[in-house]
Design a protein around this motif. Structure first.
Motif, PDB file in Angstrom:
ATOM      1  N   SER A  33      -0.313   3.998  -2.250  1.00  0.00           N
ATOM      2  CA  SER A  33      -1.697   3.569  -2.438  1.00  0.00           C
ATOM      3  C   SER A  33      -1.817   2.069  -2.168  1.00  0.00           C
ATOM      4  CB  SER A  33      -2.179   3.895  -3.852  1.00  0.00           C
ATOM      5  OG  SER A  33      -1.490   3.109  -4.801  1.00  0.00           O
ATOM      6  N   ARG A  34      -2.965   1.656  -1.736  1.00  0.00           N
ATOM      7  CA  ARG A  34      -3.189   0.276  -1.312  1.00  0.00           C
ATOM      8  C   ARG A  34      -2.821  -0.732  -2.406  1.00  0.00           C
ATOM      9  NH1 ARG A  34      -6.490  -1.537   2.808  1.00  0.00           N
ATOM     10  NH2 ARG A  34      -6.963  -3.751   2.701  1.00  0.00           N
ATOM     11  N   ARG A  35      -3.231  -0.469  -3.624  1.00  0.00           N
ATOM     12  CA  ARG A  35      -2.972  -1.398  -4.732  1.00  0.00           C
ATOM     13  C   ARG A  35      -1.494  -1.565  -4.990  1.00  0.00           C
ATOM     14  NH1 ARG A  35      -1.870  -0.750  -9.941  1.00  0.00           N
ATOM     15  NH2 ARG A  35      -2.304   1.465  -9.864  1.00  0.00           N
ATOM     16  N   ILE A  36      -0.770  -0.459  -5.039  1.00  0.00           N
ATOM     17  CA  ILE A  36       0.664  -0.528  -5.322  1.00  0.00           C
ATOM     18  C   ILE A  36       1.410  -1.184  -4.171  1.00  0.00           C
ATOM     19  CG2 ILE A  36       2.743   0.885  -5.635  1.00  0.00           C
ATOM     20  CD1 ILE A  36       1.118   2.659  -7.488  1.00  0.00           C
ATOM     21  N   THR A  38       0.267  -3.438  -1.971  1.00  0.00           N
ATOM     22  CA  THR A  38       0.005  -4.884  -1.925  1.00  0.00           C
ATOM     23  C   THR A  38       0.685  -5.614  -3.082  1.00  0.00           C
ATOM     24  OG1 THR A  38      -2.120  -4.582  -3.038  1.00  0.00           O
ATOM     25  CG2 THR A  38      -2.149  -4.717  -0.643  1.00  0.00           C
ATOM     26  N   ASP A  39       0.640  -5.036  -4.275  1.00  0.00           N
ATOM     27  CA  ASP A  39       1.315  -5.670  -5.412  1.00  0.00           C
ATOM     28  C   ASP A  39       2.826  -5.719  -5.196  1.00  0.00           C
ATOM     29  OD1 ASP A  39      -1.119  -6.025  -6.627  1.00  0.00           O
ATOM     30  OD2 ASP A  39      -0.855  -4.414  -8.094  1.00  0.00           O
ATOM     31  N   LYS A  42       3.772  -8.462  -2.718  1.00  0.00           N
ATOM     32  CA  LYS A  42       3.732  -9.779  -3.357  1.00  0.00           C
ATOM     33  C   LYS A  42       4.988 -10.022  -4.204  1.00  0.00           C
ATOM     34  CE  LYS A  42      -1.303  -9.778  -3.649  1.00  0.00           C
ATOM     35  NZ  LYS A  42      -2.445  -9.665  -4.579  1.00  0.00           N
ATOM     36  N   SER A  83       7.578  -0.734  -6.329  1.00  0.00           N
ATOM     37  CA  SER A  83       6.784   0.448  -5.959  1.00  0.00           C
ATOM     38  C   SER A  83       7.114   1.634  -6.842  1.00  0.00           C
ATOM     39  CB  SER A  83       7.039   0.837  -4.504  1.00  0.00           C
ATOM     40  OG  SER A  83       6.610  -0.162  -3.645  1.00  0.00           O
ATOM     41  N   GLU A  90       1.907   4.778 -13.161  1.00  0.00           N
ATOM     42  CA  GLU A  90       0.606   5.363 -12.855  1.00  0.00           C
ATOM     43  C   GLU A  90       0.597   6.875 -13.129  1.00  0.00           C
ATOM     44  OE1 GLU A  90      -3.345   5.415 -11.761  1.00  0.00           O
ATOM     45  OE2 GLU A  90      -2.071   3.650 -12.025  1.00  0.00           O
TER      46      GLU A  90
END
Length: 111
Positions: A33-36, A38-39, A42, A83, A90
């Motif tokens: 998923s996009r949020r995971i 990108t985090d 980082k 990840s 989640e």
């Protein structure tokens, strides 16, 4: 408990999903998923840079040879760990919310 109630129980549904490879597909979908993503990128950039400085700092500063494989692994491992842990967290949160939502007829006093 009646047989039809067993078929609708969360445990029965979880067993059915596990047989169908549901858990792995769900994990991969959440981990990508996009949020995971990108985090995790980082986190991997910060941790990977720190690891590269610790592991190959002298070679980086003094112009020595640098192992590209080790450099890539120093970024890949933190990405995978971040990840994995975010996806597992989640899934646990979603499962807990799913189990807490029991139909009102099961919450009546006296049953």
């Amino acid at each position: 408990m009646a047989l039809e109630e067993l078929d609708r129980s969360p445990f029965h549904a979880q067993a059915w999903r596990a047989r169908k490879g549901y858990k792995l597909r769900r994990f991969i979908k959440i981990a990508l998923s996009r949020r995971i993503v990108t985090d995790s990128i980082k986190i991997a950039l910060v941790v990977g840079t720190a690891l590269n400085l610790v592991n190959q700092g002298e070679n980086l500063l003094h112009g020595g040879t640098i192992s590209l494989l080790h450099m890539l692994l120093n970024y890949l491992v933190p990405y995978c760990v971040a990840s994995y842990s975010a996806a597992k967290n989640e899934i646990e949160l979603r499962d807990r919310d799913e189990c807490e939502c029991t139909p009102p007829e099961h919450n009546r006093p006296g049953q």
